[in-house]
Write a protein that holds these residues in place. Structure first.
Motif, PDB file in Angstrom:
ATOM      1  N   GLY A   1      31.987  47.949  36.125  1.00 30.41           N
ATOM      2  CA  GLY A   1      33.198  47.334  36.753  1.00 30.41           C
ATOM      3  C   GLY A   1      34.440  47.912  36.077  1.00 30.41           C
ATOM      4  O   GLY A   1      35.586  47.370  36.427  1.00 30.41           O
TER       5      GLY A   1
ATOM      6  N   ARG B   1      37.885  49.560  35.547  1.00 37.77           N
ATOM      7  CA  ARG B   1      39.246  49.463  36.441  1.00 37.77           C
ATOM      8  C   ARG B   1      40.097  50.392  35.826  1.00 37.77           C
ATOM      9  O   ARG B   1      40.283  50.399  34.582  1.00 37.77           O
TER      10      ARG B   1
ATOM     11  N   ARG C   1      30.250  44.427  30.378  1.00 39.64           N
ATOM     12  CA  ARG C   1      30.601  43.159  31.215  1.00 39.64           C
ATOM     13  C   ARG C   1      30.388  41.745  30.293  1.00 39.64           C
ATOM     14  O   ARG C   1      30.711  40.930  30.340  1.00 39.64           O
TER      15      ARG C   1
ATOM     16  N   GLU D   1      34.085  38.337  36.124  1.00 38.04           N
ATOM     17  CA  GLU D   1      33.294  39.113  37.182  1.00 38.04           C
ATOM     18  C   GLU D   1      34.416  40.376  37.751  1.00 38.04           C
ATOM     19  O   GLU D   1      33.885  41.393  37.636  1.00 38.04           O
ATOM     20  N   LYS D   2      35.761  39.980  38.152  1.00 33.22           N
ATOM     21  CA  LYS D   2      36.418  40.965  38.802  1.00 33.22           C
ATOM     22  C   LYS D   2      37.130  42.075  37.975  1.00 33.22           C
ATOM     23  O   LYS D   2      37.674  42.982  38.287  1.00 33.22           O
ATOM     24  N   SER D   3      37.289  41.363  36.463  1.00 34.28           N
ATOM     25  CA  SER D   3      38.164  42.113  35.534  1.00 34.28           C
ATOM     26  C   SER D   3      37.337  42.459  34.360  1.00 34.28           C
ATOM     27  O   SER D   3      37.543  41.697  33.387  1.00 34.28           O
TER      28      SER D   3
ATOM     29  N   GLU E   1      43.370  39.839  38.726  1.00 29.50           N
ATOM     30  CA  GLU E   1      43.662  38.735  39.899  1.00 29.50           C
ATOM     31  C   GLU E   1      44.580  37.613  39.475  1.00 29.50           C
ATOM     32  O   GLU E   1      45.254  37.313  40.181  1.00 29.50           O
TER      33      GLU E   1
END
Lengths: 433, 169
Positions: free
Chosen positions: A51, A53, A229, A234-236, A304
Motif C-alpha cells: 500500500g 503511496r 502494514r 488501511e488507506k495510509s 484521508e
C-alpha cells in the motif's frame, strides 16, 4: 537514540554512508534475494500489497504507478528519482540521502528491475551539490562491488545509475518539468497525458519516484507488503517522515507511523512552541497546501484525515505559525514564492501569482481596498484547476486556506490598515519589495 | 525560476576548457543517450571553471553539447543558480522563504545589507561578497539558513553571520 521506526531507525549509525556498514545492517539483501530470483511482476505485487503511496506529495500508489509501464516496448525504460525537494517546509530527502545514500541506490535498483529499466537517474536540486558528492561516492562504491553495472550482484540484470544536478527551479520538482530539465531543456511542464509511464524521459516509458518512496522499497521487498502494514492504517499504510519547521522548540525530521497525531508530533517530538508563543496555524504538507487553524491540531497525519479537513498531507513539510505572526504577512511570503517560481508557461499561473502577490502586498502595507479580499479569492479561484501543472494549484490553495480560516485578519488589514498582530512587522518591512 | 530581465554582459572573447574540465565534460556526455541532456552538467563545469557564465563560456558549452548558442542561453537564463554576471569570491545566498522568515531571515538580510553596504544581487566593491535573497533551500528546520557558494550555514543569527563573514576572506 533511534529517530523513527524504519527509515530513521539506524540512520545515525557511524559510517552508514559506506558500503560495509550498510551491508552489515542488511543492506542490499533485498536486491540479492529478489533481482533475478523473483519476476519483475512479483516485485510490483509486493509493493502493491504494502500500500506504499508516493511520498513526494501526491500520495499516488507506488506499485500501481509501476504497473502502468508497458510490459512490451521497443524503447528503453527509465527510472528517475525526484530528489528536487523544492517544496518549502520540506527537508527530509536531503537528510535521508546525506545519511543513507546506499538505501536510495538499492531502492533504485529494485524499482528499475520491477519496471524493466536498465538506466536510472537521480535528479537533485542544484543546491544539493554536497549530497551529489555523497551519492556519487556511494554509486562508485556500489559499481566497484558489482552491485551496479552490467551484472547486478551476479543476477544477469544490468543497471546503470547516475546523479544529475539541477540549477535552481522549484518547478523541476513537478515530474514532467523535471524530465524536460533532465533532457536539457528549460524546466517547463508538459501536458499529461501522455503520462511519463508511457512517454517520459526521451519519450520513453519512465517512472518518477520521490526519494523517501524509493527508500521504503528495499524494506518492503525484503520483509513483504503485509509487514509494512504494521504501521499506519488501511488507506495510509507505513511510516512517513515529517519535516517540522517554524518556532517550535525542536524542529527537525521525525519519522512516525501514518495516522500519528499532529498534536503529539508538535508537543512531544518537537517539544511544543518556543517560550512566549502559542500555535495559531499549521501548514501540514509543505507550503502549497491549505493551512489549518490551531483547533484542527489533533488531525491525524494521514492522507484521508487531511483531505477531510480540506487540506493535504503533501510532502510532510509541517510549517508551524505562531500567534504573534500575521497571516496576511505569512501568506504574502508564500504567494511571492510561487510568483517567483512560476515557470511562465501558462497564463493563469504566471499572471495570477503576480496579482495575488500585488494584492497581498498592498493589504499588508496598509493600502488595501475594500474589494481586495474578494479580488484575492477570485484570482485564486481563476488559477485553481486552470493552470498547466500543479504549481498553479499550489499557489492558489494556500490563499484559499488562509481566507477560509483567517478572513478576520484580512478584514482587519482593510479596515485598520495594519496587522492584527505581527511580531515581525519591523523585520519584514521593506525587505520583500 | 528566472532571473528577470537578463542582458548578456561582456567577458573574455574566447575561452577554452582546461584538461581537467575536458575530462569532466567527456564524463558528463557519457552519462546520457542524448547529448543535449549534458547541458546542465556542462554549464556547471563552466561555472566552476570561471565563476560565472560569460557569453564566451556559453559558446564553449554550446559547442561541447552540440547546441546552438541561443538554446544554451535560453536554458542558462531559466535556472537561478547560474550566474550570468560575475559574482564576488563569496556568494551569500540567504533564504527568505516562510520557515526561515519566521525565524528571522528578514532581520538578517537587513543586517547583511547594512554591514556590507550592498543589496540583493550586488557585489561589494572589493569583490569579496555578493549578496542574494533566494528561495527555500530545504533547510527549513534549521532556519535562518544561508548558502555560501554550495556550503550550508544554518541556525544563523547576527553574531553567527558576523563570525562567518570574518572567516570568509
Amino acid at each position: 537514540m533511534s529517530r523513527g521506526p524504519l527509515l530513521f531507525k539506524d540512520i545515525d549509525t557511524p559510517g552508514l554512508t559506506g558500503l560495509d556498514v550498510y551491508k552489515k545492517q542488511g543492506g542490499y539483501e533485498a536486491v540479492a534475494s529478489s533481482v533475478g530470483k523473483k519476476t519483475p511482476d512479483e516485485v510490483i505485487e509486493i509493493v502493491k500489497a504494502s500500500g506504499l503511496r508516493g511520498r513526494g506529495g501526491a500520495g499516488f500508489p507506488t506499485g500501481l504507478k509501476w504497473s502502468f509501464v508497458p510490459k512490451q516496448s521497443p524503447k528503453a525504460r527509465y527510472i528517475v528519482c525526484n530528489a528536487d525537494e523544492s517544496e518549502p517546509g520540506t527537508f527530509k530527502d536531503r537528510e535521508l540521502m546525506e545519511l543513507n545514500p546506499h538505501l536510495l541506490i538499492e531502492g533504485m535498483i529494485l524499482a528499475g528491475f520491477a519496471i524493466g529499466s536498465h538506466q536510472g537517474y537521480i535528479y537533485l536540486r542544484g543546491e544539493f551539490e554536497y549530497v551529489q558528492r555523497i551519492l556519487d561516492k556511494a554509486i562508485a562504491e556500489a559499481r566497484a562491488a558489482g552491485i551496479l553495472g552490467d551484472n547486478v550482484m551476479g543476477s544477469g540484470y544490468a543497471f546503470q545509475l547516475y546523479t544529475h544536478l539541477g540549477a535552481g527551479a522549484y518547478i523541476c520538482g513537478e515530474e514532467t518539468a523535471l524530465l524536460s530539465s533532465l533532457e536539457g531543456y528549460r524546466g517547463q511542464p508538459r501536458l499529461k497525458p501522455p503520462f511519463p509511464a508511457v512517454e517520459g524521459l526521451y519519450a520513453s516509458p519512465t517512472v518518477v519516484n520521490n526519494v523517501e518512496t524509493l527508500m521504503a522499497v528495499p524494506h518492503i521487498v525484503k520483509n513483504g507488503g503485509a509487514w509494512y502494514r504494521q504501521w499506519g492504517n488501511e488507506k495510509s499504510p507505513g511510516t512517513k517522515v515529517f519535516s517540522v519547521s517554524g518556532p517550535v522548540k525542536r524542529p527537525g525530521n521525525y519519522e512516525v507511523p501514518l495516522g500519528y497525531s499532529m498534536k503529539s508530533l508538535i508537543e512531544n517530538e518537537c517539544g511544543g512552541m518556543r517560550d512566549g508563543l502559542k500555535l495559531k496555524a499549521i501548514i501540514p504538507g509543505g507550503s502549497s497546501v491549505p493551512m489549518l487553524p490551531a483547533a484542527d491540531l489533533d488531525t491525524p497525519l494521514d492522507y484521508e484525515s487531511m483531505n477531510a479537513k480540506g487540506t493535504f498531507l503533501g510532502s510532510g513539510g509541517v510549517i508551524v505559525i505562531d500567534d504573534k505572526t500575521c497571516i496576511v504577512d505569512a501568506l504574502w511570503n508564500v504567494t511571492r514564492f510561487y510568483q517567483h517560481e512560476s515557470c511562465g508557461k501558462c497564463t493563469p499561473c504566471r499572471e495570477g501569482t503576480y496579482w495575488m502577490s500585488e494584492v497581498l502586498e498592498r493589504l499588508e502595507n496598509g493600502t488595501g481596498r475594500d474589494a481586495d479580499i474578494d479580488l484575492l479569492a477570485d484570482v485564486a479561484d481563476n488559477i485553481l484547476g486552470k493552470s498547466f501543472c500543479a504549481l498553479g494549484d499550489a499557489a492558489a490553495m494556500p490563499v484559499q486556506g488562509a481566507l477560509k480560516h483567517f478572513r478576520a485578519e484580512f478584514e482587519h488589514h482593510v479596515k485598520h490598515k495594519t496587522c492584527l498582530v505581527n511580531r515581525r512587522r519591523e523585520e519584514v518591512a521593506g525587505v520583500r519589495a | 525560476m528566472s532571473h528577470g530581465t537578463v542582458m548578456p554582459v561582456d567577458g573574455p572573447a574566447t575561452l577554452e576548457w582546461s584538461e581537467k574540465a575536458k575530462a569532466e565534460v567527456a564524463d558528463a556526455l557519457s552519462r546520457y543517450p542524448v547529448k543535449r541532456s549534458a547541458v546542465l552538467p556542462v554549464l556547471w563545469i563552466a561555472q566552476r571553471e570561471w565563476g560565472w557564465l560569460s557569453p564566451a563560456a556559453m559558446r564553449l558549452v554550446a559547442g561541447s553539447v552540440g547546441l546552438p548558442e541561443s538554446e544554451v542561453f535560453g536554458v542558462a537564463t531559466f535556472y537561478t543558480m547560474f550566474n550570468l554576471v560575475p559574482v564576488g569570491r563569496h556568494h551569500l545566498q540567504l533564504c527568505m522563504t516562510l520557515s526561515c522568515s519566521l525565524m528571522g531571515a528578514d532581520r538578517l538580510y537587513k543586517h547583511l545589507q547594512k554591514k556590507l553596504g550592498v543589496s540583493h544581487g550586488e557585489t561589494t566593491k572589493d569583490g569579496r561578497y555578493t549578496l542574494r535573497k533566494v528561495e527555500c533551500l530545504a533547510a527549513c528546520g534549521k532556519g535562518p539558513c544561508m548558502q555560501v557558494g554550495f556550503d550550508y550555514h544554518e541556525n544563523l543569527d547576527e553574531a553567527k553571520v558576523d563570525a562567518l563573514l570574518e572567516k570568509l576572506k
